[in-house]
Structure formats: structure tokens, C-alpha cells
Design a protein around this motif. Sequence first.
Motif, PDB file in Angstrom:
ATOM      1  N   GLY A 178       0.794  -1.218   0.000  1.00  0.00           N
ATOM      2  CA  GLY A 178       0.000   0.000   0.000  1.00  0.00           C
ATOM      3  C   GLY A 178       0.823   1.264   0.000  1.00  0.00           C
ATOM      4  O   GLY A 178       1.946   1.319  -0.494  1.00  0.00           O
ATOM      5  N   LEU A 179       0.252   2.311   0.569  1.00  0.00           N
ATOM      6  CA  LEU A 179       0.912   3.611   0.609  1.00  0.00           C
ATOM      7  C   LEU A 179       2.227   3.528   1.365  1.00  0.00           C
ATOM      8  O   LEU A 179       2.321   2.884   2.395  1.00  0.00           O
ATOM      9  N   GLY A 180       3.222   4.238   0.846  1.00  0.00           N
ATOM     10  CA  GLY A 180       4.517   4.250   1.486  1.00  0.00           C
ATOM     11  C   GLY A 180       5.358   3.019   1.194  1.00  0.00           C
ATOM     12  O   GLY A 180       6.495   2.925   1.650  1.00  0.00           O
ATOM     13  N   GLY A 181       4.815   2.089   0.402  1.00  0.00           N
ATOM     14  CA  GLY A 181       5.532   0.864   0.064  1.00  0.00           C
ATOM     15  C   GLY A 181       5.700   0.720  -1.435  1.00  0.00           C
ATOM     16  O   GLY A 181       5.503   1.655  -2.201  1.00  0.00           O
ATOM     17  N   LYS A 182       6.042  -0.493  -1.860  1.00  0.00           N
ATOM     18  CA  LYS A 182       6.323  -0.724  -3.276  1.00  0.00           C
ATOM     19  C   LYS A 182       5.083  -0.558  -4.146  1.00  0.00           C
ATOM     20  O   LYS A 182       5.159  -0.058  -5.261  1.00  0.00           O
ATOM     21  N   ALA A 183       3.920  -0.993  -3.641  1.00  0.00           N
ATOM     22  CA  ALA A 183       2.699  -0.878  -4.437  1.00  0.00           C
ATOM     23  C   ALA A 183       2.326   0.579  -4.660  1.00  0.00           C
ATOM     24  O   ALA A 183       2.012   0.995  -5.778  1.00  0.00           O
ATOM     25  N   GLY A 184       2.356   1.376  -3.588  1.00  0.00           N
ATOM     26  CA  GLY A 184       2.048   2.791  -3.727  1.00  0.00           C
ATOM     27  C   GLY A 184       3.051   3.517  -4.603  1.00  0.00           C
ATOM     28  O   GLY A 184       2.697   4.411  -5.376  1.00  0.00           O
ATOM     29  N   TYR A 185       4.307   3.125  -4.508  1.00  0.00           N
ATOM     30  CA  TYR A 185       5.375   3.731  -5.305  1.00  0.00           C
ATOM     31  C   TYR A 185       5.156   3.479  -6.791  1.00  0.00           C
ATOM     32  O   TYR A 185       5.267   4.385  -7.623  1.00  0.00           O
ATOM     33  N   GLY A 186       4.809   2.233  -7.127  1.00  0.00           N
ATOM     34  CA  GLY A 186       4.570   1.902  -8.526  1.00  0.00           C
ATOM     35  C   GLY A 186       3.329   2.574  -9.080  1.00  0.00           C
ATOM     36  O   GLY A 186       3.318   3.059 -10.217  1.00  0.00           O
ATOM     37  N   LEU A 187       2.262   2.623  -8.276  1.00  0.00           N
ATOM     38  CA  LEU A 187       1.036   3.267  -8.732  1.00  0.00           C
ATOM     39  C   LEU A 187       1.240   4.768  -8.903  1.00  0.00           C
ATOM     40  O   LEU A 187       0.764   5.367  -9.871  1.00  0.00           O
ATOM     41  N   ALA A 188       1.976   5.386  -7.980  1.00  0.00           N
ATOM     42  CA  ALA A 188       2.281   6.814  -8.099  1.00  0.00           C
ATOM     43  C   ALA A 188       3.082   7.084  -9.357  1.00  0.00           C
ATOM     44  O   ALA A 188       2.847   8.076 -10.066  1.00  0.00           O
TER      45      ALA A 188
END
Length: 458
Positions: A178-188
Motif C-alpha cells: 500500500g501507501l509508502g511501500g512498493k505498491a504505492g510507489y509503482g502506482l504513483a
Amino acid sequence: MSEVRLHHLNSWCSWCGEFSRHTLFKKHGSGRATFLCSSCKLLTAQCRYCDSMARAVIGDDGKAGDECQTQVWHGELCAEHDGSMPNFTKATAKILELGEFKYLMRPRRKNLVGLANGNGPGAGEASSYLAAPGIAVALGGSYWRARHDASHEDLLASASLTKVGSGELGIIAAAGAGLGGKAGYGLANAYLKDIPDYHFVLKRTSPEDRGHRVVMVNGPLSEGDLDAHDWCDGLTEHYRDASLWYLNWEAKALRRLGGLLTKTAAGAHTSDILFRGEKGAFNPWQSAMLNAEKAGALLAEAISRTENRTFTLMGHSLGARVIFFALLALASKGPGRYVRDAILLGGAVDSANELDWRTAAASTAAGIHNCHSEQDSELQWLCRKADAGFAAPAGLVPVPDAGSGIVNCNFSDLVERHCEWKANLGAVMNRLARQRQSLALREREVSQAKPFPVEAFR
């Protein structure tokens, strides 16, 4: 030494984003060998251009096993080289101030999509938000292969305009990090491709800095408010112990919308330009509403990575929409962890979705102030003409059945047009301050009141 001779590689994995051990899984007579990531247990192959590992799939589910017999595809590029991950080494990094967000998202390697002759997920930049490390792992290989040919735009257009943000925020939750992690980083990273001018600008510092930050987000812009001076003027006597940050997003589109709104709202010229779109495509106002949701996810990502800071979020019109979707995303991080309160001015947000409002309010410590005006006929007209999926924007009417954490503030006596909110910001803030003081006084009186003696009922 050739990769076929190697039994183990230590490198970055484009599935999970971890620096992990990759064990030789299968050699191929012609072509690259397949490896197994020790972290996510998914199959990888060496990137054509660096030592990192690209995604590889054998079998139906993308995982190793006795049933995996047929080679389906090998990605040519790692996540950095295909543009779905800016920098493996910064995927979970923190920042000290919002202004560092653009440097955090700066790619480490050149995007080589189009130069490689691959047919795996790395070959399509439009789908990079699904290919991002962390998201890809959660969704699984079979899901990804079924979707990797669909463009980002097709996926968005197939969903309800008012639900696109919520739906893709669900992808963050599904990915776990999620946010602050790899998933949020990729989505951003994927969303920044749609909003390339996205960045934060420091507008005022405070000698009494206590770690609190105020973020100001615009809607349609007029020529007089391009540098956010109208926000700063209205907040001259407020937040003296906090720095003011201005979020720049979609500046060109917002200036165009602001210029069109200066014309007669019901005029044929404005109506034709503002709501004309190609067949099957969103019109300019709809596109701005959609990008506001993406901008909200980006804001949530930036906030979740900023250390030792709390925030007040203030937005006008589409800027209020940005904040609303940021709050929805931040709700996954727990109540009041980052945001102290939010002030929405003439918000282009559906007033009727009670669950979303409660969820957004739950992410704040002191709640949401929904500032609305019944005189704002332009907002009503805009949302109706845009076919936004709701007939009662929160900037025009109070949020019905508002529970704890949502305060409706009627400014119909002060604001008559959609463009007048920031011109009256000082008066709006003064009234909100008096309202908060009155509420605090009532709560204190209630807490200090002596209980009624039981004897009185006898």
C-alpha cells in the motif's frame, strides 16, 4: 559467465521489488534461462539491459510447480527499464518535506519500452500501474497475463467516473504494501505519467515551525491566482506556526477550465468547448475530475512518506476532490495518523455517498469541514453537464446524515459564485475559527457538567 551456467543470482525482482536470491528453475535451448525468486516465489529472467530480473511466466498461474511445463512469455525488461518502477532502491524511502517527492519519483534508468522486442507485461507502458512490483505479486501471474494487453485508458473508461479512484485504491489495498511501500510507489509512478507537472511548492515558512504543514490545492484557475497568492493572502492571520505548501497539478488544464468559466455558464460557446469530447472519450471537465482522483492518490503517497509531519489539507472545487480521494487512500493507514483536518471549499465531490465520507473523515484527527454555498449554481451546472454521476455536489449542499468528523458549513450569504471562495478565504477562515471555538466551548461545558443527582428521581 553466461546466465545459463549460473545456478543462483542475487538481484532486484520486478515482481516483488525485493533484492533477493534467484535460483535457476529451467534452462532453455534457445533464449534466456528462467529463475525462481526466493522472496515472492515467482519466475524471473535477466533483464536484457542490466543485472536486475524481469518478470517471467511458465504455466497457467505464473508460479513454479510440477504443472508448469509450457513457456508463456519472458519479459525483456526489468521494472526500472520498462518504466513501471522509478528506482528499486527508493521504493520504501521516506522524505522530510513534500518538495522532495519529485526527486523520490525520479527514474534511475532510462525507459526502454519500444526498444525491446518483448511481449510480456514490461512491453506496455500503459499498463504499468498493474505491473508495479508489489501490485503484480498480489494480483498473481494469471490475472496479469489476462490484463496486460488492456490499456490503462481502456480500463479507466470501463469504470464509473465516480468510482475509478476508489477502485484503484482497492488495488493498493490488495497489494498489501500500500501507501509508502512498493505498491504505492509503482502506482504513483504510473499516475505521474498522466499528470507530469505534479509537484509541491513551498509558499511560506514559519519561525514557529512545530512540524505542521498546510497543503493548498486549486481547482479551475483564473489569471489572477496562478501563483497561489490568493491562498496565502487569505491565510495571512492563520496557521502562523505552520509552513504553507501549494500543490501544482494539471495547471494547463485548470487554467483552460478557469478561462472558460469566466464566460457565461449557459453560453453555447462555453458549453460546446467544455463538454465536447471525442466519441468514447471523456470531455475536458470529466478528464480533470478523473485526474483529480489520481492526484489525490499521489498526495496520499507523498504524505505517507513524509516523516514527523502532520497536515491540514485545503482544496477548492476540483482541488477539494483531490483532497477527498487522498483522505480515502490515507484511511488505510489508520485514523488521524497524518492529517489533522481538511477544509473543502465548493467541493466537486458527491455529497450522497455516506460510506466514503465517513471513511475520509476517519483518516483525520479533527474532521472535515464541508464548506458549501446554495448560490453556487455554476458548480451544479458543471457537474450536471459533465454527467459526473451525481446531482448534488458537496460544494452546493450539506452532506446528508453527516456523522462524527464531518461538519457542514453554509456560506451562502458570503459566496455567490464558484470563483469567489478564495477571494473570501479570510472571512471563511474566521468563521470556521469561531465555529471551532464555539464547539470546543460546548464540549468543555458538557464534560464539566455535574451529573444530575439520583435523588431527584426519587
